[in-house]
Design an enzyme around this catalytic site. Structure first.
Site, mmCIF file in Angstrom:
data_model
loop_
_atom_site.group_PDB
_atom_site.id
_atom_site.type_symbol
_atom_site.label_atom_id
_atom_site.label_comp_id
_atom_site.label_asym_id
_atom_site.label_seq_id
_atom_site.Cartn_x
_atom_site.Cartn_y
_atom_site.Cartn_z
ATOM 1 N N HIS A 66 3.906 -5.362 -5.491
ATOM 2 C CA HIS A 66 4.020 -3.901 -5.651
ATOM 3 C C HIS A 66 3.663 -3.462 -7.071
ATOM 4 C CE1 HIS A 66 6.815 -3.791 -1.908
ATOM 5 N NE2 HIS A 66 5.546 -3.639 -1.574
ATOM 6 N N ASP A 160 -2.761 -0.594 0.786
ATOM 7 C CA ASP A 160 -1.707 -1.583 1.027
ATOM 8 C C ASP A 160 -1.628 -1.804 2.532
ATOM 9 O OD1 ASP A 160 1.933 -1.587 0.902
ATOM 10 O OD2 ASP A 160 0.491 -3.241 0.967
ATOM 11 N N SER A 161 -2.611 -2.537 3.020
ATOM 12 C CA SER A 161 -2.767 -2.656 4.481
ATOM 13 C C SER A 161 -2.306 -4.006 4.999
ATOM 14 C CB SER A 161 -4.256 -2.510 4.820
ATOM 15 O OG SER A 161 -4.936 -3.699 4.428
HETATM 16 N N1 SAM Z 1 1.816 -5.819 1.501
HETATM 17 C C1 SAM Z 1 1.594 -6.105 2.847
HETATM 18 C C2 SAM Z 1 0.481 -7.111 2.977
HETATM 19 O O1 SAM Z 1 -0.118 -7.431 1.945
HETATM 20 O O2 SAM Z 1 0.275 -7.671 4.036
HETATM 21 C C3 SAM Z 1 1.284 -4.818 3.579
HETATM 22 C C4 SAM Z 1 2.486 -4.033 3.673
HETATM 23 S S1 SAM Z 1 2.419 -2.509 4.495
HETATM 24 C C5 SAM Z 1 3.813 -2.725 5.477
HETATM 25 C C6 SAM Z 1 1.066 -2.536 5.618
HETATM 26 C C7 SAM Z 1 1.003 -1.235 6.390
HETATM 27 O O3 SAM Z 1 -0.353 -0.920 6.768
HETATM 28 C C8 SAM Z 1 1.795 -1.264 7.713
HETATM 29 O O4 SAM Z 1 2.880 -0.387 7.616
HETATM 30 C C9 SAM Z 1 0.775 -0.835 8.767
HETATM 31 O O5 SAM Z 1 1.337 -0.021 9.774
HETATM 32 C C10 SAM Z 1 -0.241 -0.080 7.903
HETATM 33 N N2 SAM Z 1 -1.566 0.080 8.516
HETATM 34 C C11 SAM Z 1 -2.264 -0.849 9.214
HETATM 35 N N3 SAM Z 1 -3.437 -0.313 9.640
HETATM 36 C C12 SAM Z 1 -3.469 0.981 9.209
HETATM 37 C C13 SAM Z 1 -4.421 2.053 9.325
HETATM 38 N N4 SAM Z 1 -5.576 1.882 9.990
HETATM 39 N N5 SAM Z 1 -4.140 3.226 8.719
HETATM 40 C C14 SAM Z 1 -2.970 3.402 8.020
HETATM 41 N N6 SAM Z 1 -2.014 2.432 7.895
HETATM 42 C C15 SAM Z 1 -2.276 1.232 8.475
#
Ligand code: SAM
Length: 303
Positions: A66, A160-161
């Site tokens: 983070h 942060d996906s």
């Molecule tokens: N730090 C973590 C990692 O490195 O794997 C990621 C943490 S964060 C919880 C990832 C977030 O991305 C999830 O809440 C997921 O729902 C979101 N996410 C995945 N695809 C997405 C998209 N197309 N648009 C917006 N959010 C998305």
């Protein structure tokens, strides 16, 4: 170990490799509209959130990722006012961004409302300060659709996906990077979650190639996150201002002082600058990837 649930990380099954957690207590588990979500308590790592068999965040080591995904781009930029987070459902990144008094508005676009909902209950250390901050604007939507349409313009974009599977797949695509570029201000910078190069080399190099088609500088920086198993974690870096990753420790320290010297546990001005010094195997794969852009457009296959 009998009786305690063993929860595997299945992200590297194709490598014949699994890391398994012994869960003290499963707090929540559900198949959401977008992904499988499990939250559990672990004796060493504290609370652990997993999505589709991949570790997302743990109480014990969240600070590394983070802080590095936030303070590096914001202090390298030097005057970030409009920031966009794509993904980031647990709000751990948002909490770090809002420590910067230069930031006037933080827009977060998360596809899965349930990740935010349950983070309110289980990660209040992130969500409480964030949801109470007037600068924070949460939008539940697909990040791809948002950046393709928004008329907002951002100085820093933090992706942060999840990994390039399921809903996260499109966030590693050429059209997503192009749409992000469309809503960046002059001199803006974009950083992305880009996997662990030792286990996911293609995830990094293909993204570097795609961003190199759009930005003068397509690179990455690194940090070691214990539960993102596999050694160094790569954070993708894209901007038109190649000087932005060559700023001295002294200048970064001065910007940090002006930003109020908020407390950190991993990030320091020295760690910031050192994070761009890549080990040879990563440096060579990035260099080869950026060279690849010139010779063969066919190399730019979708992930
Ligand atoms: N730090 C973590 C990692 O490195 O794997 C990621 C943490 S964060 C919880 C990832 C977030 O991305 C999830 O809440 C997921 O729902 C979101 N996410 C995945 N695809 C997405 C998209 N197309 N648009 C917006 N959010 C998305």
């Amino acid at each position: 170990m009998a009786g305690k649930r063993q929860i595997p990380e299945t992200l590297f099954d194709d490598l014949g490799f699994r890391m398994t957690y012994e869960a003290k207590r499963v707090l929540y588990e559900a198949q959401t509209e977008h992904q499988h979500l499990v939250l559990f308590e672990h004796s060493f790592f504290g609370k652990i959130l997993m999505l589709d068999g991949a570790t997302q965040v743990t109480t014990a080591d969240e600070f590394v990722y983070h802080e590095m995904m936030t303070h590096v781009p914001i202090l390298a930029h030097g005057n970030a006012r409009e920031v966009l987070i794509v993904g980031g459902g647990d709000c751990g990144i948002a909490e770090e961004v809002l420590k910067h008094n230069s930031v006037k508005r933080l827009t977060q676009v998360e596809i899965d409302a349930s990740v935010v909902e349950f983070s309110k209950e289980h990660f209040p250390e992130f969500t409480k300060p964030v949801l109470a901050d007037k600068r924070f604007d949460l939008i539940i939507a697909d990040g791809m659709k948002y950046v393709a349409k928004t008329d907002r313009r951002f100085d820093v974009i933090i992706v942060d996906s999840t990994d390039p599977h399921g809903p996260g797949k499109v966030l590693f695509s050429q059209k997503f990077f192009a749409a992000c570029r469309r809503c960046m201000t002059t001199g803006a910078v974009m950083v992305t979650q880009n996997g662990v190069p030792m286990f996911q080399p293609g995830e990094l190099t293909s993204a570097v190639v795609k961003r190199r088609k759009l930005f003068a500088d397509s690179y990455c920086y690194i940090a070691a996150i214990p539960t993102y198993v596999g050694g160094h974690m790569a954070m993708g870096w894209a901007t038109d201002d190649a000087r932005m990753r060559q700023i001295s420790v002294k200048s970064i320290a001065e910007r940090y002082r002006k930003a109020g010297r908020f407390p950190t546990k991993y990030w320091t001005p020295e760690v910031h600058v050192a994070a761009f010094a890549l080990p040879r195997f990563i440096a060579e794969s990035v260099a080869k990837a950026t060279r690849r852009r010139i010779r063969s457009p066919a190399a730019v296959r979708e992930v």
